[in-house]
Design a protein around this motif. Structure first.
Motif, short mmCIF file in Angstrom:
data_model
loop_
_atom_site.label_atom_id
_atom_site.label_comp_id
_atom_site.label_asym_id
_atom_site.label_seq_id
_atom_site.Cartn_x
_atom_site.Cartn_y
_atom_site.Cartn_z
N GLY A 1 27.23 -9.92 8.28
CA GLY A 1 26.42 -9.41 7.19
C GLY A 1 27.19 -8.46 6.30
O GLY A 1 26.69 -8.04 5.25
N ASP A 2 28.42 -8.11 6.70
CA ASP A 2 29.24 -7.20 5.90
C ASP A 2 29.74 -7.92 4.65
O ASP A 2 29.64 -9.14 4.53
N ASN A 3 30.33 -7.15 3.74
CA ASN A 3 30.75 -7.74 2.47
C ASN A 3 31.89 -8.74 2.66
O ASN A 3 32.65 -8.67 3.63
N GLU A 4 32.02 -9.62 1.69
CA GLU A 4 32.96 -10.75 1.79
C GLU A 4 34.40 -10.27 1.90
O GLU A 4 35.19 -10.81 2.68
N ALA A 5 34.78 -9.26 1.11
CA ALA A 5 36.17 -8.80 1.10
C ALA A 5 36.59 -8.25 2.47
O ALA A 5 37.66 -8.58 2.98
N THR A 6 35.74 -7.40 3.05
CA THR A 6 36.05 -6.85 4.36
C THR A 6 36.09 -7.95 5.42
O THR A 6 36.96 -7.96 6.30
N ALA A 7 35.14 -8.88 5.32
CA ALA A 7 35.10 -9.97 6.28
C ALA A 7 36.39 -10.78 6.26
O ALA A 7 36.98 -11.07 7.31
N ARG A 8 36.86 -11.12 5.07
CA ARG A 8 38.07 -11.94 4.95
C ARG A 8 39.31 -11.17 5.39
O ARG A 8 40.23 -11.72 6.00
N SER A 9 39.36 -9.88 5.08
CA SER A 9 40.50 -9.07 5.48
C SER A 9 40.64 -9.00 7.00
O SER A 9 41.71 -9.25 7.56
N LEU A 10 39.51 -8.69 7.68
CA LEU A 10 39.56 -8.58 9.14
C LEU A 10 39.73 -9.95 9.79
O LEU A 10 40.38 -10.07 10.83
N ALA A 11 39.17 -10.99 9.18
CA ALA A 11 39.34 -12.34 9.73
C ALA A 11 40.82 -12.74 9.69
O ALA A 11 41.34 -13.32 10.65
N LYS B 1 31.20 -9.87 13.33
CA LYS B 1 32.32 -8.94 13.11
C LYS B 1 32.10 -7.61 13.80
O LYS B 1 32.78 -7.27 14.76
N THR B 2 31.11 -6.87 13.31
CA THR B 2 30.94 -5.49 13.76
C THR B 2 30.47 -5.44 15.22
O THR B 2 29.45 -6.01 15.57
N GLY B 3 31.25 -4.75 16.05
CA GLY B 3 30.90 -4.61 17.45
C GLY B 3 31.31 -5.79 18.30
O GLY B 3 31.14 -5.77 19.51
N THR B 4 31.86 -6.83 17.66
CA THR B 4 32.29 -8.02 18.40
C THR B 4 33.80 -8.17 18.25
O THR B 4 34.55 -7.96 19.21
N LEU B 5 34.27 -8.52 17.06
CA LEU B 5 35.71 -8.56 16.82
C LEU B 5 36.26 -7.16 16.53
O LEU B 5 37.44 -6.89 16.75
N THR B 6 35.40 -6.28 16.05
CA THR B 6 35.81 -4.90 15.83
C THR B 6 35.19 -4.00 16.89
O THR B 6 34.34 -4.43 17.67
N HIS B 7 35.61 -2.74 16.91
CA HIS B 7 35.11 -1.81 17.91
C HIS B 7 33.63 -1.50 17.72
O HIS B 7 32.95 -1.10 18.66
N GLY B 8 33.13 -1.66 16.48
CA GLY B 8 31.72 -1.39 16.24
C GLY B 8 31.40 0.08 16.13
O GLY B 8 30.25 0.48 16.29
N ARG B 9 32.42 0.90 15.86
CA ARG B 9 32.19 2.34 15.69
C ARG B 9 32.80 2.80 14.36
O ARG B 9 33.75 3.59 14.33
N PRO B 10 32.27 2.31 13.24
CA PRO B 10 32.84 2.68 11.94
C PRO B 10 32.74 4.20 11.71
O PRO B 10 31.72 4.81 12.01
N PRO C 1 41.31 -3.22 2.45
CA PRO C 1 41.00 -4.11 3.58
C PRO C 1 40.54 -3.33 4.81
O PRO C 1 41.09 -2.28 5.14
N GLY C 2 39.52 -3.86 5.44
CA GLY C 2 39.01 -3.23 6.66
C GLY C 2 37.98 -2.16 6.43
O GLY C 2 37.48 -1.57 7.39
#
Length: 635
Positions: free
Chosen positions: A459-469, A312-321, A412-413
């Motif tokens: 490795g991020d939490n399940e809720a955020t993962a499902r929301s962004l997915a 997720k982080t840095g791959t599907l997302t920008h990776g700059r939280p 979400p997110g």
């Protein structure tokens, strides 16, 4: 004369064969047929012995190649007195190797351009302002370097001038120049624009981006595609069919010359040449697109991919939280909470650390030096700050010292990190990372390309993962994973499996997948080294391009092989009826070789283009301002 010398030095067997053929033809023209026969027979015999020795060694290793047909064809021509045809077969074999090398050089041109353009010298600015021309290996971190107009940036560095324009096309495949401002990173290998600029070296030459690319390129050039072995698997059936056709032609005609005429057209150069030329072309094509593929075998695997897993982080997302909220427990000072957490994060390599430290900087908080720090991979960091033990990271990491730690309900997110000071939970920091603009299009097109299963592993939490997915169009998402969990889940996916990631924690799963793709523009060196494909631009849409180029290359390789097989078999049938003399057949087979090579070079171009994957130009993601929640009761 100069060209002739180059030919002799570069392709000695071709030159020698041409010389022998010329002498033989001269002897025949002067009426010395017997001398011509002996000269040709001895030369072809020597080639047969040399080829047969290598063939026997291969057979003893359990590898049945296509040299068997070539040896039988040469022996047959000499046995029936068609020694001129035998010489042409030798010329065909050696000439085919020469054509293969030429085509391979053409296919590698984009890859070798990186090596040829490698900077060797750097201009270092001394304290007195004098410019020193030094070897690139002598550049140290912190040195101030001068990069003149149109020069290649020698090492990774930080721009010291107000603004600079660079051509990064050889690194990322981006055709348009990019603008960097003071303080931004500049990659080695980028070409400076029209103004001389100063940079401060942030890495040595050996650790810089350009050198990492060169290492990947070297690995790519030295690899051998499995489809070459696929071509060799044609050897046994092709040899059997050819010998059967030749045998029937001899039996039906009663003329042993017919046997030789058929086998002359069975010489297997097309099968030996087509696959490697195509895969080298595919690797060159991908390199021009900013995707470094480490081997032809990887291209073949990409052509047959059935499952894709994304980090997720840095791959599907920008990776700059960026920090959006501070959620302290009751009585805790939010600014002090953020300051201590940011100070501790100075010892962390996690992507969330940068967002926390940037938020502290934006609020004018002075960070304290860290006396000692230890990081638990994928969990968090613990550090001594101003005499306090500060633990920052995942909830379960903080719960190890204070079981009362909890997270607020996240939108979400969003994601959160927990903070504990001296073993007591003091609150949470809430950050938000956004989906890349072309992430959803990437997933959709992969499905259109035949990828049956797309999942998110993070490795991020399940809720955020499902929301962004869900936003990305991914139905299956797994959150809260450790590196070993990712490896296990990838092993459960239907092969061929592609894993896309960018961080140090992705290195094990990238190595475990059938094809590991690293987002190398900002990703870790460990991820790039363990991956089979490295995307040199910060663009997840390049995953689609890697797959389409792989599939196009594989189709070209197989088609080129079948072109050679079909043409050779057709010509053999014609020769079986006595319509193609041995010499004419040998010359005709050269045209078959040429057709296969030219078709295989189609891999240099092609691969589906998807305009919807292009990133928007200009602008940046607007982050939400940091807000403060009311202090929650300390459990």
């Amino acid at each position: 004369m100069r060209k002739a010398r180059v030919l002799i030095v570069t392709y000695p067997v071709v030159a020698l064969t041409v010389a022998v053929l010329a002498v033989v033809l001269g002897l025949l023209a002067s009426g010395q047929g017997e001398a011509a026969r002996w000269l040709a027979s001895l030369y072809v015999g020597a080639v047969v012995i040399h080829t047969a020795v290598g063939m026997v060694r291969d057979i003893l290793r359990g590898h049945y190649g296509l040299d068997i047909l070539a040896v039988v064809a040469m022996v047959a021509t000499i046995a029936v007195g068609e020694y001129v045809a035998g010489l042409i077969i030798v010329l065909m074999l050696s000439g085919g190797e020469a054509l293969e090398e030429f085509a391979a050089r053409r296919a590698r041109s984009e890859l070798t351009a990186l090596l040829e353009g490698a900077p060797q010298r750097a201009r270092r600015l001394a304290e007195d302002g004098q410019v020193q021309d030094v070897d690139i290996a002598a550049v140290q971190i912190g040195d101030v370097l001068l990069v003149r107009p149109a020069e290649v940036v020698p090492v990774d560095g930080e721009l010291l001038d107000e603004v600079g324009v660079f051509d990064e096309s050889s690194l990322t495949g981006e055709s348009l120049p990019v603008e960097r401002v003071r303080g931004e990173s500049v990659m080695s290998g980028a070409v400076n624009g029209e103004v001389a600029l100063r940079i401060r070296a942030s890495a040595s030459a050996a650790d810089s981006q350009y050198q990492q690319i060169l290492t990947l390129v070297t690995e790519a050039q030295e690899s051998k595609a499995p489809t070459v072995r696929l071509a060799d698997r044609f050897a046994v059936p092709f040899t059997v069919v050819s010998l059967v056709i030749a045998g029937i032609a001899w039996w039906a005609s009663g003329d042993p010359v017919r046997f030789a005429e058929v086998l002359v057209l069975a010489t297997p150069c097309p099968l030996l040449i087509a696959a490697p030329v195509a895969f080298l072309g595919g690797m060159s094509r991908s390199a021009r697109s900013g995707v470094v593929v480490k081997g032809g075998g990887t291209l073949e695997a990409l052509a047959r991919v059935r499952s894709v897993a994304f980090d997720k982080t840095g791959t599907l997302t920008h990776g700059r939280p960026a920090l959006t909220e501070i959620d302290p427990v009751e009585g805790a000072d939010p600014d002090e909470l953020l300051r201590l957490a940011a100070s501790a994060e100075q010892g962390s390599s996690h992507v969330l650390a940068a967002g926390v430290m940037q938020a502290a900087h934006d609020r004018g908080l002075a960070l304290s030096p860290v006396d000692s720090a230890s990081e638990t991979a994928t969990n968090g960091v613990e550090a001594m700050v101003d005499g306090h033990t500060v633990r920052v990271g995942k909830l379960r990491f903080v719960q190890e010292v204070d079981p009362t730690a909890t997270f607020p309900e996240l939108e979400p997110g969003h994601t959160a990190v927990a903070v504990a000071v001296d073993g007591r939970w003091v609150g949470s920091l809430i950050l938000r990372d956004t989906l890349r603009e072309n992430a959803a299009a990437t997933v959709r097109i992969l499905r259109e390309e035949g990828v049956g299963r797309v999942v998110m592993l993070t490795g991020d939490n399940e809720a955020t993962a499902r929301s962004l997915a869900t936003q990305a169009g991914i139905d299956e998402a797994h959150g809260g994973l450790l590196p070993e969990d990712k490896v296990r889940l990838v092993g459960e996916l239907p092969p061929i499996v592609v894993m896309v990631g960018d961080g140090v924690n992705d290195a094990p799963v990238l190595a475990a997948a059938d094809v590991g793709i690293a987002m190398g523009a900002r990703g870790s060196t460990a991820a790039s080294e363990s991956a089979d494909v490295v995307i040199m631009k910060d663009d997840v849409g390049k995953v689609v391009q890697a797959v389409t180029i792989g599939r196009h290359t594989y189709r070209v390789a197989l088609t080129a092989i079948w072109i050679g097989v079909v043409l050779s078999l057709g010509l053999m049938v014609v020769a079986a009826f006595g319509h193609i003399p041995a010499v004419a057949g040998a010359l005709t087979q050269e045209l078959v070789d040429l057709a296969c090579i030219l078709y295989a070079l189609r891999a240099l171009k092609g691969g589906t283009s998807h305009p919807e994957l292009r990133l928007p130009s200009g602008g940046s993601e607007q982050q939400s301002p940091v807000s403060l929640r009311a202090g929650r009761a300390d459990g």
